[in-house]
Design an enzyme around this catalytic site. Sequence first.
Site, short mmCIF file in Angstrom:
data_model
loop_
_atom_site.label_atom_id
_atom_site.label_comp_id
_atom_site.label_asym_id
_atom_site.label_seq_id
_atom_site.Cartn_x
_atom_site.Cartn_y
_atom_site.Cartn_z
CE LYS A 36 -0.34 -0.27 5.05
NZ LYS A 36 -1.15 -0.83 6.15
CE1 TYR A 262 15.28 30.90 5.42
CE2 TYR A 262 15.26 28.56 4.92
CZ TYR A 262 15.15 29.87 4.51
OH TYR A 262 14.92 30.15 3.20
C1 LIG Z 1 -0.41 -1.90 6.62
C2 LIG Z 1 -0.96 -3.17 7.14
C3 LIG Z 1 -0.12 -4.25 7.41
C4 LIG Z 1 1.40 -4.19 7.30
O1 LIG Z 1 1.89 -3.62 8.47
P1 LIG Z 1 3.47 -3.50 8.75
O2 LIG Z 1 3.52 -2.94 10.12
O3 LIG Z 1 3.99 -2.56 7.74
O4 LIG Z 1 4.02 -4.86 8.62
C5 LIG Z 1 -0.70 -5.43 7.83
N1 LIG Z 1 -2.04 -5.53 7.98
C6 LIG Z 1 -2.87 -4.51 7.74
C7 LIG Z 1 -4.32 -4.67 7.94
C8 LIG Z 1 -2.35 -3.29 7.32
O5 LIG Z 1 -3.19 -2.27 7.08
#
Ligand SMILES: *Cc1c(COP(=O)(O)O)cnc(C)c1O
Length: 366
Positions: A36, A262
């Site tokens: 994702k 800055y």
């Molecule tokens: C994003 C997500 C994961 C992966 O999580 P990580 O901490 O990056 O391993 C697993 N399960 C769900 C439902 C998620 O939304």
Amino acid sequence: MYRPAVANIHLHPLSHNYRIAQSLCPTGGQALAVVKADGYGHGAVAVAEALAMDAPAYGVACIEEALELRAAGIAAPILLLEGFFTADEIPLMIEHRFWTMIHCPEQLETLVQQLNNSSVTRPISVWLKVDTGMHRLGFSVEQADTACRQLLSLPNVSDLCLMTHFANADLEQPTGVSQSQQLQRFQAFANKYSLPTSVANSAAMLSYPNARLNWQRPGIMLYGASPLEKPSSFCQQLQPVMHLESAVIATRWIDSGESVGYGSRFTATQPTRVATVAIGYADGYPRQAREGTPVAIDGKITQLIGRVSMDMITVDITHIPEAGVGSKAQLWGDLVSANQVARCCDTIAYHLFTGVTKRVPRRYCL
Ligand SMILES: *Cc1c(COP(=O)(O)O)cnc(C)c1O
């Protein structure tokens, strides 16, 4: 590309990390690669392609992300981790064989209606999400039985998988609900059915063997960062995938008492040689980075001095005399870990990776 800022994405380490994830699956278990948010900023299509020989399925946050993978020719199943947001997505999901999460009664109702009144001819794979203590998404343990029975009774629902998500898998000493409490609540529900199950994200996979069920859902560990507060021996085997790099574009000596950047946040207490590096918060290098955040210049570790600007940072190179204009700078990667930088920015590696902006080209190598 003329500007030296680049995110080099190393695909061998990605496959290596996936194989570690696979080794943490029980016999017959599988690891769904979570890609994702554009593969946590690494480029979802490139990541999915690189893992295509290994990963049996992918996880994304929404159908837009799933469609991007399909358009690029990724044929494996893709799970929408939050399911659909509108009924219009359901025909698309069926057409493209996406798997959907069902996490609340309203979503289930929408699915039931669509399956009843449209010409759905192909079954849809569903994951049922149970809320065992995180209280963000999922049916309560009380609602879950009804939802599960309803889903099992629908003719066009197939491959039902039961899942939950941990709130505190990354913490040594959670103050809130623990993994074992959540797992217990989950098992009390799931044990009534003989259906596939899934609970573990990266943190749970790496730290809690009991959580390794039929499907694991590794995300961050594939990209080589540790999700754990206290890294385990498995974390040490992970290899960083993204090397965020740029170059020195100017150097100068400043006298003791002179300040940099800055707000003049850093003031030299001795003659100091300052390198200006072409990377800034508009590239996703966090403005919150504290004095002393590690930066590698020509392979040597030194530190950030002064505030991060939009397009540049300043770094102490007093002790790296050979460094000059054109010297390579690594902001995170194999020399400086993203976890280390994240700690200096009061954030997590997930945030750093997903925050790299589109101004920074991704360059793929092995
Ligand atoms: C994003 C997500 C994961 C992966 O999580 P990580 O901490 O990056 O391993 C697993 N399960 C769900 C439902 C998620 O939304």
